[in-house]
Design an enzyme around this catalytic site. Structure first.
Site, PDB file in Angstrom:
ATOM      1  CB  CYS A 165      -0.902  -0.023   1.231  1.00  0.00           C
ATOM      2  SG  CYS A 165      -1.916   1.447   1.428  1.00  0.00           S
ATOM      3  CB  CYS A 176       1.864   4.328   5.976  1.00  0.00           C
ATOM      4  SG  CYS A 176       0.297   4.487   6.831  1.00  0.00           S
ATOM      5  CD  GLN A 201      -5.901  20.653   9.076  1.00  0.00           C
ATOM      6  OE1 GLN A 201      -5.498  19.590   8.615  1.00  0.00           O
ATOM      7  NE2 GLN A 201      -5.245  21.779   8.890  1.00  0.00           N
ATOM      8  CG  ASP A 208      -3.615  26.523   7.207  1.00  0.00           C
ATOM      9  OD1 ASP A 208      -2.681  25.887   6.678  1.00  0.00           O
ATOM     10  OD2 ASP A 208      -4.531  25.973   7.836  1.00  0.00           O
ATOM     11  CB  CYS A 243       0.490  21.148   4.835  1.00  0.00           C
ATOM     12  SG  CYS A 243       0.052  21.799   3.207  1.00  0.00           S
TER      13      CYS A 243
END
Length: 455
Positions: free
Chosen positions: A67, A70, A286, A384, A411
């Site tokens: 996958c 992650c 978020q 942001d 981010c």
């Protein structure tokens, strides 16, 4: 291996030549097979770990290696937090050409980059899942499968559970996959453009327990629609909202423009701190509410509000940061280019009885100068932005308006570093940067940065 790349791959050297090796960690001695060569670097496949790193752990997810969701489960959580702080510091130095100091560098001048704030329990933290649906065999044959894409591909890895998703999201995905399969509803095929069910999106209110199910479909007419809705309600106790989003475009963009309510409400509710939010199918909210509160409280700390300040929140979205700031400011002005988000922001202000906040739709670099002409002079500007960072015209606008403080929530460390450089060149000093681990076991890191006027 001498380091980690920004995508979490090991960086190794062979006679001075750089190789990127997915799954390898710094300090390890590994055996690899070279699979792709460029002029100055190459890519290799990990075959054996000859000398493992002390930071290596066994990834608990059974499909982790297939996958692409992650990238860092094979690295201890403490090491992940250290690496994310170093990633931020390296970007500030390399891209921003900014001097960096750490908590232990009292004698060194530079931006104080704090240790990354992590989670007590860095699992099951996501309140939203967006999962593509496919078939288990070629040519739309085989049963329905649902999961994330294999890294670098559009091949779906079927999953029963995702260890960074809340368990309720797993329940929703499993239920939709099962009942849609039982009803013979076909999955969408990217290559042919045929089939009905494209994605299932699950949203869960951590603090309210409310659940939304969104079916992304290739057309409005779902076969056995009423039966499908009834079976989902049976399979997912506590579901509050079942919606359909129609996307008939041959694109990898998930959502289309039209959303229909199949059953229940068009929103679910959740809270961050004392603020209550209404979240629709397409709302940006978020995905890690625990760390979002940590991040926003840090933004509040950096803003240093006393109750007398005028604050502008650029890229305000559905008003999440704006409403936090409004609790301690005299007035807050939020701007966002997405009209639907501004509608949500106004509704959320009304939902919480917050009246000292004003929202406007438009590009920040256009709206904020117009506010300036109306006599609005901010003491603090909060930004942001998306991953691409701030628009250059907005940074110029900030420099012209000269607020006492700028709070930059980011981010993406590389675009953060680029934008901090421009603000520094325009008369600001970056005082400190606080990394926050919003996405454990991935390579992403959020930062909250404080800048003050040099004069």
């Amino acid at each position: 291996m001498v380091g980690l790349g920004h995508d979490g791959e090991g960086v190794g050297r062979v006679n001075g030549f750089t190789l990127f090796v997915q799954g390898a960690l710094p300090g390890e001695k590994v055996r690899v097979k070279v699979v792709k060569l460029k002029k100055q670097y190459g890519y290799a496949k990990l075959l054996d770990i000859l000398e493992p790193s002390a930071d290596r752990v066994d990834a608990p997810c059974p499909i982790y290696k297939q996958c692409g969701g992650c990238q860092l489960q094979h690295m201890s959580y403490e090491a992940q937090l250290r690496w994310k702080r170093q990633l931020v510091a390296d970007n500030l130095e390399r891209i921003g050409k900014l001097a960096v100091a750490g908590p232990g560098d009292a004698a060194r001048e530079g931006i104080l980059v704090h240790p990354t704030i992590g989670m007590d329990d860095p699992w099951r933290y996501r309140n939203k899942a967006q999962v593509p649906i496919g078939h288990g065999g070629p040519d739309m044959e085989g049963g329905l499968i649902a999961g994330f894409y294999a890294q670098g591909s559009h091949r779906i890895i079927d999953m029963e559970a995702c260890l960074i998703q809340h368990e309720q999201n797993d329940d929703v995905v499993r239920a939709v996959k099962r009942v849609a399969g039982e009803l013979g509803i076909r999955a969408y095929n990217e290559e042919t453009g045929r089939g009905m069910l494209r994605h299932v999106v699950a949203r869960y209110g951590f603090n309210t327990g409310e659940i939304m199910v969104v079916l992304i479909t290739n057309g409005e007419s779902i076969p056995h629609r009423d039966e499908l809705v009834g079976l989902i309600r049976e399979a997912v106790p506590g579901v509050t909202s079942i919606c359909q989003n129609v996307n008939t475009q041959q694109t990898n963009v998930i959502f289309g423009d039209r959303t229909l309510v199949l059953w229940g409400r068009d929103v679910i509710y959740d809270t961050i701190g004392d603020i209550r939010f209404a979240i629709s199918a397409r709302s940006f909210y978020q995905v890690n509410p625990v760390q979002t509160e940590v991040l926003y409280r840090k933004a509040l700390d950096f803003a240093a509000l006393t109750g007398e300040e005028v604050v502008i929140d650029a890229y305000c979205g559905i008003g999440t940061i704006s409403l936090f700031l409004a609790q301690r400011a005299r007035n807050v002005y939020g701007v966002e280019i997405v009209g639907e988000a501004i509608d949500d922001a106004r509704a959320n202000a009304a939902l919480n009885g917050i009246r000292n906040v004003q929202f406007e739709t438009g590009a920040a670099e256009v709206v904020i100068p117009a506010w300036r002409q109306q006599g609005i002079a901010p003491d603090v500007i909060v930004v942001d932005p998306p991953r691409k960072g701030c628009d250059a015209a907005l940074l110029e606008t900030i420099l012209e308006m000269r607020p006492e403080r700028v709070v930059y929530v980011s981010c993406n460390p590389s675009t953060l570093a680029r934008d901090l450089r421009m603000l520094e060149d325009g008369g600001y000093r970056t005082v400190e940067v606080q990394p926050v681990d919003m996405f454990p076991h991935t390579t992403h890191v959020e930062c909250c940065s404080l800048l003050v006027r040099k004069d």
